[in-house]
Each structure stands twice: as C-alpha cells, then as structure tokens.
Scaffold this motif. Structure first.
Motif, PDB file in Angstrom:
ATOM      1  N   THR A   1       4.268  -1.709   1.265  1.00 31.52           N
ATOM      2  CA  THR A   1       4.759  -1.128   0.156  1.00 31.52           C
ATOM      3  C   THR A   1       4.308  -2.221  -1.171  1.00 31.52           C
ATOM      4  O   THR A   1       4.645  -0.960  -2.109  1.00 31.52           O
ATOM      5  N   HIS A   2       4.070  -3.045  -1.333  1.00 34.10           N
ATOM      6  CA  HIS A   2       4.045  -4.121  -1.959  1.00 34.10           C
ATOM      7  C   HIS A   2       2.968  -5.380  -1.100  1.00 34.10           C
ATOM      8  O   HIS A   2       2.790  -5.300  -0.399  1.00 34.10           O
ATOM      9  N   ILE A   3       2.494  -6.379  -2.968  1.00 34.15           N
ATOM     10  CA  ILE A   3       2.019  -7.002  -1.727  1.00 34.15           C
ATOM     11  C   ILE A   3       2.231  -8.826  -1.777  1.00 34.15           C
ATOM     12  O   ILE A   3       1.952  -9.252  -0.937  1.00 34.15           O
ATOM     13  N   HIS A   4       3.685  -8.810  -1.874  1.00 30.57           N
ATOM     14  CA  HIS A   4       4.275  -9.932  -1.412  1.00 30.57           C
ATOM     15  C   HIS A   4       4.010 -10.018  -0.130  1.00 30.57           C
ATOM     16  O   HIS A   4       3.891  -9.540   0.810  1.00 30.57           O
ATOM     17  N   LEU A   5       4.314 -11.126   0.382  1.00 32.26           N
ATOM     18  CA  LEU A   5       3.542 -11.998   1.540  1.00 32.26           C
ATOM     19  C   LEU A   5       4.449 -11.468   2.271  1.00 32.26           C
ATOM     20  O   LEU A   5       3.860 -11.836   3.745  1.00 32.26           O
ATOM     21  N   ASP A   6       5.941 -11.429   2.651  1.00 34.25           N
ATOM     22  CA  ASP A   6       6.292 -10.895   4.143  1.00 34.25           C
ATOM     23  C   ASP A   6       6.088  -9.699   4.305  1.00 34.25           C
ATOM     24  O   ASP A   6       6.706  -9.547   5.805  1.00 34.25           O
ATOM     25  N   HIS A   7       5.661  -8.632   2.759  1.00 34.76           N
ATOM     26  CA  HIS A   7       5.297  -7.425   3.530  1.00 34.76           C
ATOM     27  C   HIS A   7       3.807  -7.447   4.076  1.00 34.76           C
ATOM     28  O   HIS A   7       3.527  -6.434   4.724  1.00 34.76           O
ATOM     29  N   ALA A   8       2.851  -7.813   3.030  1.00 34.83           N
ATOM     30  CA  ALA A   8       1.724  -7.612   3.111  1.00 34.83           C
ATOM     31  C   ALA A   8       0.882  -9.129   3.238  1.00 34.83           C
ATOM     32  O   ALA A   8      -0.568  -8.559   3.536  1.00 34.83           O
TER      33      ALA A   8
ATOM     34  N   GLY B   1      10.599  -0.503   1.237  1.00 32.20           N
ATOM     35  CA  GLY B   1       9.874  -2.000   1.345  1.00 32.20           C
ATOM     36  C   GLY B   1      11.256  -2.942   0.886  1.00 32.20           C
ATOM     37  O   GLY B   1      11.833  -2.358   1.821  1.00 32.20           O
ATOM     38  N   ASP B   2      11.198  -3.206  -0.772  1.00 36.98           N
ATOM     39  CA  ASP B   2      11.914  -3.666  -0.627  1.00 36.98           C
ATOM     40  C   ASP B   2      12.467  -3.149  -1.906  1.00 36.98           C
ATOM     41  O   ASP B   2      13.746  -3.694  -2.837  1.00 36.98           O
ATOM     42  N   ALA B   3      12.360  -1.945  -2.035  1.00 35.50           N
ATOM     43  CA  ALA B   3      12.448  -1.072  -3.363  1.00 35.50           C
ATOM     44  C   ALA B   3      14.557  -0.704  -3.433  1.00 35.50           C
ATOM     45  O   ALA B   3      15.249   0.019  -4.285  1.00 35.50           O
TER      46      ALA B   3
ATOM     47  N   GLY C   1      10.307  -3.023 -10.171  1.00 38.39           N
ATOM     48  CA  GLY C   1      11.624  -2.822 -10.527  1.00 38.39           C
ATOM     49  C   GLY C   1      11.632  -4.760  -9.899  1.00 38.39           C
ATOM     50  O   GLY C   1      12.216  -5.257 -10.422  1.00 38.39           O
ATOM     51  N   HIS C   2      11.275  -4.545  -8.339  1.00 36.10           N
ATOM     52  CA  HIS C   2      11.476  -5.798  -7.967  1.00 36.10           C
ATOM     53  C   HIS C   2       9.872  -6.575  -7.592  1.00 36.10           C
ATOM     54  O   HIS C   2       9.842  -7.848  -8.319  1.00 36.10           O
ATOM     55  N   ALA C   3       8.416  -5.049  -8.303  1.00 42.54           N
ATOM     56  CA  ALA C   3       7.569  -6.197  -8.274  1.00 42.54           C
ATOM     57  C   ALA C   3       7.182  -4.410  -9.611  1.00 42.54           C
ATOM     58  O   ALA C   3       7.059  -3.301  -8.986  1.00 42.54           O
TER      59      ALA C   3
HETATM   60 ZN   LIG Z   1       9.007  -8.491  -1.997  1.00 44.47          ZN
END
Ligand SMILES: [Zn+2]
Length: 298
Positions: free
Chosen positions: A62-69, A165-167, A148-150
C-alpha cells in the motif's frame, strides 16, 4: 477467492502487523510484506499454507513505510513482482532516502525494529497509478490513490473488500477503538479527509487495515477515525498556539490518549499493541510538522 490474515508477530507481538495472502485462480498474491525483521515469521506463516516464498509471484504494497514494505526488496530478489505507488517506487529500488527518513524517527532502534531493507531490482518493481487495475493470479485489484498518511499511498479494492494499509487508520481486534498514525513528514489531514471520502464511495463490505485484520464495521470505524483526526490536529494546534514545546505537547497527548484508551476499556496489553503499531510520539511530531509547514506557507 480466499483471504488469509498472516500475523507477522512483529516484535513477538501478535495482532500488530498483518500481511494478507489471497488465493486467486492462478495462485497466491501477497498484500503487504511487513518489515525485514519478520521475514522468518512470514516464511513460517506461508508454510502453514503449503507455500514457499518462490511460490509467490505477485506482491502489492500500500505504501513504502517499513512496517508495510520493508521486505519488498527481499521479495523482489526471490523473483516476485512488486506493485507500488509510483511515487514510492524509486525508494524501493534505492531505499537510502527512505532509511534516512525512518532513522530520524526511530534512531538506534532501526535495526532491531525493521531488520535489513534490501534494494529491489528495478525490473521487479511496477509503478502503480490511481485507478490502475492490477491483474495478478486471476485477481483484479483496483488502486485508489489515498494520500494523507503519506503522499505515496494506495488502497487496493478487490471485489467486495479493500486492503487499506494505513489510510483507514488503525483498529486492532478488540473493543471498538481507533488510532491515528500521523507520521512526519507527510501527514496531511486536509488530503486525508478527501481520501476518506473516496473510501466511503467503495462498494465493499469489509476492509483489511494492515494494523490489523478484517473489519466489517468499517463505515462506523471511518466515522470515528475522522473525528479522532480532527480532534488530534486541534489538540496539538491549540498547544502550539499557546507556545508549548514539543515535549510538553507530547506529555499532554500521551495523557489524552491514555484516557481515551481506558474509556474504551482497552486492556494495557492491547494498548501496548497500538503503541507498537503506531508510536504516539511519532504522531505528535507529524502533527506539529503539519502545522508548522502550514504556518510557513500562509
Ligand atoms: Zn505508514
């Protein structure tokens, strides 16, 4: 179509970070990789479904933050194709900047939290744009741009469900509680409110936030989440206007969140899971940064 929630048992904590395994007619697809630190747990979860990493040819994040990707580069090196927001794609191919940015938040806890973050070979990375249909293993995922989150965030709608994701914020199984992940430098409630409006238009019956698991009462959750976002932004703005320092605002914010948690009868173990998925200091810094940027622009 079968959707399985894989608990990556982040930091030996259940129900903190999920990855979703979906079986289409052409095989398995993974949504979210989790961080590098949970690769062994990922392998264990996959083997419970009779799979090895080589069996997974398509991975969406969903996005590149480390907990996701964080493990996306590792997956690419196993031969998987990685689908990622076009703005995030260059940072999976060369994660140097991403790691500097995360290092500002997590300092010397980077390695223990996230493990290794490998660069993905460029040929294994497919940039995704708003409205794209990703066809993988006989499944069709629709990408919905949701900043919004990223800035670099997609929600993926798959039939009558969506991976958010986090949205859509954070909800961990338990009492109906909601948590706001507002990290610096990109948290932007003005954009986020518009993204939430887009989510409300989705014809889906459940969502799967990465933190954590299937959520059926997702419309009620989004209502609560939107209220929390505006209250949190306001909470910090008032204190900035009063001239409070960051640490004072953080102290007040922690007190407020603790009160909210006890009001929702969240036990302390569950509160710890929320804190692990979304450190409160990070959101305070993200909201402060949003207001300071806004002030500088006006
Ligand atoms: Zn995130």
């Amino acid at each position: 179509m079968q959707i399985h929630t894989l608990d990556l048992n982040f930091q030996d904590t259940p129900n903190a970070i999920a990855s979703y395994l979906i079986f289409g007619s052409g095989g398995p697809v993974l949504v979210e990789t989790g961080p590098g630190s949970t690769i062994e747990n990922m392998k264990a979860r996959l083997s419970e479904h009779g799979l090895t990493p080589k069996d997974v040819k398509n991975v969406l994040v969903t996005h590149i933050h480390l907990d996701h990707a964080g493990a996306a580069g590792w997956w690419a090196r196993q031969g998987a194709q990685i689908f990622v927001h076009h703005v995030g794609a260059p940072h999976l191919i060369d994660p140097a900047k991403l790691l500097v940015s995360a290092g500002r938040i997590y300092g010397d806890r980077m390695e223990s939290l996230w493990g290794g973050t490998l660069p993905a070979p460029a040929a294994q990375v497919t940039p995704v744009f708003d409205g794209d249909i990703i066809s993988a293993a006989g499944l069709s995922f629709k990408a919905i741009d949701t900043p919004g989150h990223a800035y670099h965030h997609h929600v993926y709608q798959l039939g009558n469900v969506a991976f958010t994701g986090d949205a859509a914020g954070i909800h961990i199984p338990g009492p109906s509680f909601v948590d706001l992940p507002a990290p610096p430098p990109e948290f932007n409630p003005d954009l986020w409110v518009k993204s939430i409006a887009r989510l409300r238009d989705m014809p889906v019956e459940a969502i799967y936030p990465t933190h954590f698991g299937r959520l059926d009462d997702w419309r009620g959750h989004l209502d609560r989440f939107e209220i929390l976002m505006s209250e949190a932004a306001e909470f910090v703005r008032i204190r900035l206007d009063e001239g409070l320092e960051r640490d004072e605002i953080l102290g007040d914010y922690l007190g407020w969140q603790r009160e909210r948690a006890s009001g929702s009868e969240i036990e302390s173990r569950l509160a710890d899971r929320y804190e692990l998925s979304n450190p409160l200091f990070m959101s305070v810094d993200g909201i402060i940064r949003y207001w300071n940027k806004k002030k500088a622009q006006s």
